[in-house]
Design a protein around this motif. Structure first.
Motif, PDB file in Angstrom:
ATOM      1  N   ALA A  87     -65.807 -44.736  58.548  1.00 29.09           N
ATOM      2  CA  ALA A  87     -65.965 -45.455  59.810  1.00 29.09           C
ATOM      3  C   ALA A  87     -66.865 -46.670  59.708  1.00 29.09           C
ATOM      4  N   ASP A  88     -67.567 -46.873  58.589  1.00 30.32           N
ATOM      5  CA  ASP A  88     -68.374 -48.091  58.493  1.00 30.32           C
ATOM      6  C   ASP A  88     -67.486 -49.333  58.369  1.00 30.32           C
ATOM      7  N   LEU A  89     -66.158 -49.131  58.089  1.00 33.53           N
ATOM      8  CA  LEU A  89     -65.195 -50.226  58.100  1.00 33.53           C
ATOM      9  C   LEU A  89     -64.614 -50.476  59.486  1.00 33.53           C
ATOM     10  N   ASP A  90     -64.883 -49.582  60.428  1.00 31.71           N
ATOM     11  CA  ASP A  90     -64.262 -49.610  61.746  1.00 31.71           C
ATOM     12  C   ASP A  90     -65.030 -50.569  62.644  1.00 31.71           C
ATOM     13  N   ARG A  91     -64.680 -51.855  62.566  1.00 30.71           N
ATOM     14  CA  ARG A  91     -65.347 -52.902  63.335  1.00 30.71           C
ATOM     15  C   ARG A  91     -64.437 -54.113  63.392  1.00 30.71           C
ATOM     16  N   SER A  92     -64.840 -55.144  64.098  1.00 29.38           N
ATOM     17  CA  SER A  92     -64.068 -56.380  64.187  1.00 29.38           C
ATOM     18  C   SER A  92     -64.858 -57.531  63.583  1.00 29.38           C
ATOM     19  N   VAL A  93     -64.130 -58.559  63.152  1.00 29.32           N
ATOM     20  CA  VAL A  93     -64.754 -59.761  62.601  1.00 29.32           C
ATOM     21  C   VAL A  93     -64.137 -60.983  63.267  1.00 29.32           C
ATOM     22  N   PHE A  94     -64.991 -61.916  63.673  1.00 26.89           N
ATOM     23  CA  PHE A  94     -64.562 -63.203  64.185  1.00 26.89           C
ATOM     24  C   PHE A  94     -65.046 -64.277  63.210  1.00 26.89           C
TER      25      PHE A  94
ATOM     26  N   GLU B  24     -67.318 -78.257  53.102  1.00 22.83           N
ATOM     27  CA  GLU B  24     -66.723 -77.093  53.755  1.00 22.83           C
ATOM     28  C   GLU B  24     -67.806 -76.214  54.375  1.00 22.83           C
ATOM     29  N   ALA B  25     -67.433 -75.559  55.472  1.00 27.92           N
ATOM     30  CA  ALA B  25     -68.346 -74.635  56.143  1.00 27.92           C
ATOM     31  C   ALA B  25     -67.552 -73.458  56.681  1.00 27.92           C
ATOM     32  N   GLN B  26     -68.183 -72.284  56.702  1.00 25.12           N
ATOM     33  CA  GLN B  26     -67.522 -71.073  57.188  1.00 25.12           C
ATOM     34  C   GLN B  26     -68.542 -70.145  57.830  1.00 25.12           C
ATOM     35  N   LEU B  27     -68.192 -69.612  58.995  1.00 21.89           N
ATOM     36  CA  LEU B  27     -69.063 -68.704  59.735  1.00 21.89           C
ATOM     37  C   LEU B  27     -68.274 -67.446  60.069  1.00 21.89           C
ATOM     38  N   LEU B  28     -68.839 -66.268  59.744  1.00 26.84           N
ATOM     39  CA  LEU B  28     -68.203 -64.984  60.005  1.00 26.84           C
ATOM     40  C   LEU B  28     -69.182 -64.074  60.734  1.00 26.84           C
ATOM     41  N   TYR B  29     -68.679 -63.374  61.753  1.00 32.68           N
ATOM     42  CA  TYR B  29     -69.512 -62.451  62.536  1.00 32.68           C
ATOM     43  C   TYR B  29     -68.842 -61.091  62.601  1.00 32.68           C
ATOM     44  N   ALA B  30     -69.542 -60.043  62.178  1.00 31.99           N
ATOM     45  CA  ALA B  30     -69.043 -58.670  62.248  1.00 31.99           C
ATOM     46  C   ALA B  30     -69.706 -57.950  63.412  1.00 31.99           C
ATOM     47  N   THR B  31     -68.893 -57.275  64.239  1.00 36.54           N
ATOM     48  CA  THR B  31     -69.431 -56.498  65.347  1.00 36.54           C
ATOM     49  C   THR B  31     -70.019 -55.183  64.842  1.00 36.54           C
ATOM     50  N   ASP B  32     -70.653 -54.429  65.727  1.00 35.83           N
ATOM     51  CA  ASP B  32     -71.140 -53.100  65.368  1.00 35.83           C
ATOM     52  C   ASP B  32     -69.982 -52.226  64.888  1.00 35.83           C
ATOM     53  N   ARG B  33     -70.265 -51.412  63.857  1.00 38.61           N
ATOM     54  CA  ARG B  33     -69.255 -50.448  63.437  1.00 38.61           C
ATOM     55  C   ARG B  33     -69.213 -49.293  64.429  1.00 38.61           C
ATOM     56  N   ARG B  34     -68.113 -48.554  64.392  1.00 41.32           N
ATOM     57  CA  ARG B  34     -67.871 -47.521  65.400  1.00 41.32           C
ATOM     58  C   ARG B  34     -69.002 -46.503  65.453  1.00 41.32           C
ATOM     59  N   GLY B  35     -69.571 -46.325  66.637  1.00 45.86           N
ATOM     60  CA  GLY B  35     -70.565 -45.294  66.877  1.00 45.86           C
ATOM     61  C   GLY B  35     -71.967 -45.613  66.400  1.00 45.86           C
ATOM     62  N   VAL B  36     -72.207 -46.824  65.872  1.00 48.52           N
ATOM     63  CA  VAL B  36     -73.540 -47.173  65.359  1.00 48.52           C
ATOM     64  C   VAL B  36     -73.957 -48.518  65.943  1.00 48.52           C
ATOM     65  N   SER B  37     -74.986 -48.506  66.768  1.00 46.49           N
ATOM     66  CA  SER B  37     -75.489 -49.760  67.330  1.00 46.49           C
ATOM     67  C   SER B  37     -76.306 -50.522  66.296  1.00 46.49           C
ATOM     68  N   ASN B  38     -76.517 -51.791  66.542  1.00 48.35           N
ATOM     69  CA  ASN B  38     -77.299 -52.656  65.641  1.00 48.35           C
ATOM     70  C   ASN B  38     -76.779 -52.594  64.213  1.00 48.35           C
ATOM     71  N   SER B  39     -75.433 -52.672  64.053  1.00 49.73           N
ATOM     72  CA  SER B  39     -74.835 -52.600  62.723  1.00 49.73           C
ATOM     73  C   SER B  39     -73.923 -53.802  62.452  1.00 49.73           C
ATOM     74  N   GLY B  40     -74.171 -54.893  63.145  1.00 52.30           N
ATOM     75  CA  GLY B  40     -73.398 -56.110  62.936  1.00 52.30           C
ATOM     76  C   GLY B  40     -74.090 -57.054  61.967  1.00 52.30           C
ATOM     77  N   ALA B  41     -73.455 -58.183  61.702  1.00 46.10           N
ATOM     78  CA  ALA B  41     -74.018 -59.161  60.775  1.00 46.10           C
ATOM     79  C   ALA B  41     -73.346 -60.508  60.970  1.00 46.10           C
ATOM     80  N   VAL B  42     -74.030 -61.556  60.518  1.00 45.15           N
ATOM     81  CA  VAL B  42     -73.497 -62.919  60.523  1.00 45.15           C
ATOM     82  C   VAL B  42     -73.637 -63.480  59.119  1.00 45.15           C
ATOM     83  N   ASN B  43     -72.578 -64.129  58.634  1.00 41.47           N
ATOM     84  CA  ASN B  43     -72.618 -64.795  57.324  1.00 41.47           C
ATOM     85  C   ASN B  43     -72.265 -66.267  57.509  1.00 41.47           C
ATOM     86  N   LEU B  44     -73.078 -67.146  56.913  1.00 42.76           N
ATOM     87  CA  LEU B  44     -72.829 -68.584  56.946  1.00 42.76           C
ATOM     88  C   LEU B  44     -72.671 -69.085  55.524  1.00 42.76           C
TER      89      LEU B  44
END
Length: 374
Positions: free
Chosen positions: A274-281, A295-315
């Motif tokens: 379930a640590d893969l169970d999340r969305s990415v924008f 070139e530039a790229q920005l990625l944002y991962a939401t919280d994984r299922r059932g775990v708060s504060n588990s997102g991240a941002v990559n630039l």
């Protein structure tokens, strides 16, 4: 580099592996089209910080300098006319590691197939899934420290997982006017018992499509793993479970000099992974100024299922300069800001030396690299 698949599958295979700007050179013919050789050497010098406390089992603390080999390869390929309409295709591609003095035979895209104009191409072997290919073609800065796989297709703990090269794969590729599509079924996608009968409980289905409307490209991909095996916490602790992934993306060439793109990824899994169970924008862009591409790229991962504060941002940021059609030099920078229950890395896939971190860490890397292709 963003090119649509041409009718010459071998030329496409030789160039598609590098997504830095610039056109790939043609493969070298050793015996006409029956035997060709091509390759890439990609090395970089990376200055990285893992944001770690250096405790046992954790990444090294402080700043560290790495010489990294980044998906260098040597390939042999050919095509042979079976009759005036059908052509046999083959390819054996292997990774080479000049920084370590090693390599792995047929470890990359390797296949035997047939092709007919107007019908399409069928391949059998070991090949990138359409889901992976779609993400690579959308992204920028592939194989650098800013590679998309730090977050796209990665889990908050298990890191890069759903960007696979499937084993025991059957693939179909075809283009009809402005629509290109790829389909794949793998009987045992990770070859759970090498040398034994394939276990279809580990099968994979993957599909992708691209629609070109002038300067706009729309794409979508879906992938299903009946049982995806992933590493969690350490390379000695594995978990497995069902995984379904969906990607939808857009790329628009705003001028001859640049583009912008956006992507959405949704992964749904069983509880074991379930640590893969999340969305990415994500969003990215490029702009050419003379012989330089920025070139530039920005990625944002939401919280994984059932775990708060588990997102991240990559630039990721980068500049590439083509010295000639075969040689590019570049500089790249990337950082990942993790929330307290996530540990997404920098350079999470494709780039040779991954920069791991601890939960809540903010790793970063500054890199200078050289790419030579033939």
């Amino acid at each position: 580099m963003k090119t649509r698949r041409t009718k010459n599958l071998l030329s496409a295979a030789a160039c598609a592996a590098l997504c830095l700007p610039g056109a790939a050179p043609a493969a070298i013919q050793l015996a006409g089209e029956t035997l060709q050789v091509y390759g890439r050497l990609h090395l970089s010098l990376d200055l990285s910080h893992a944001d770690s406390d250096g405790a046992p089992g954790s990444p090294p603390d402080g700043m560290n300098l790495s010489l990294s080999n980044n998906a260098s390869y040597l390939g042999f390929a050919g095509r042979h006319a079976l009759d005036p309409q059908w052509t046999l295709l083959w390819q054996v591609e292997q990774s080479v590691k000049p920084d370590e003095g090693s390599g792995d035979l047929a470890s990359r895209n390797s296949f035997l197939g047939v092709s007919k104009e107007g019908v399409g191409t069928v391949l059998a072997g070991h090949y990138d899934t359409p889901f992976k290919t779609m993400g690579k073609r959308w992204a920028v800065l592939n194989y650098t420290v800013a590679d998309r796989r730090s977050i796209l297709g990665a889990g908050a703990i298990s890191n890069n997982v759903m960007n696979q090269r499937a084993k025991n794969a059957l693939a179909y590729l075809h283009t009809v006017e402005d629509v290109e599509f790829q389909l794949m079924y793998a009987t045992d996608g990770q070859d759970s018992r090498p040398g034994f009968m394939d276990d279809n409980d580990n099968d994979v289905f993957s599909a992708a499509a691209w629609l070109t409307l002038g300067q706009l490209e729309l794409s979508a991909a879906y992938e299903h793993w009946s049982r995806l095996h992933v590493l969690q916490d350490s390379e000695d602790l594995a978990a497995s479970g069902r995984a379904d992934g969906l990607r939808i993306a857009m790329r628009h060439n705003v001028s001859e000099a640049g583009h912008v793109g956006v992507i959405l990824e949704i992964i749904d899994t069983s509880a074991a992974i379930a640590d893969l169970d999340r969305s990415v924008f994500g969003m990215n862009g490029s702009y050419r100024v003379g012989g330089n591409v920025f070139e530039a790229q920005l990625l944002y991962a939401t919280d994984r299922r059932g775990v708060s504060n588990s997102g991240a941002v990559n630039l990721g940021l980068g500049m590439t300069r083509s010295i000639n059609p075969q040689t590019q030099v570049y500089g790249a920078f990337s950082f990942t800001a993790n929330e307290s229950n996530a540990r997404y890395p920098v350079a999470g896939g494709g780039h040779g030396d991954r920069v791991d971190t601890v939960p809540g860490g903010t790793p970063f890397s500054l890199s200078a690299g050289v790419v030579f292709r033939f």
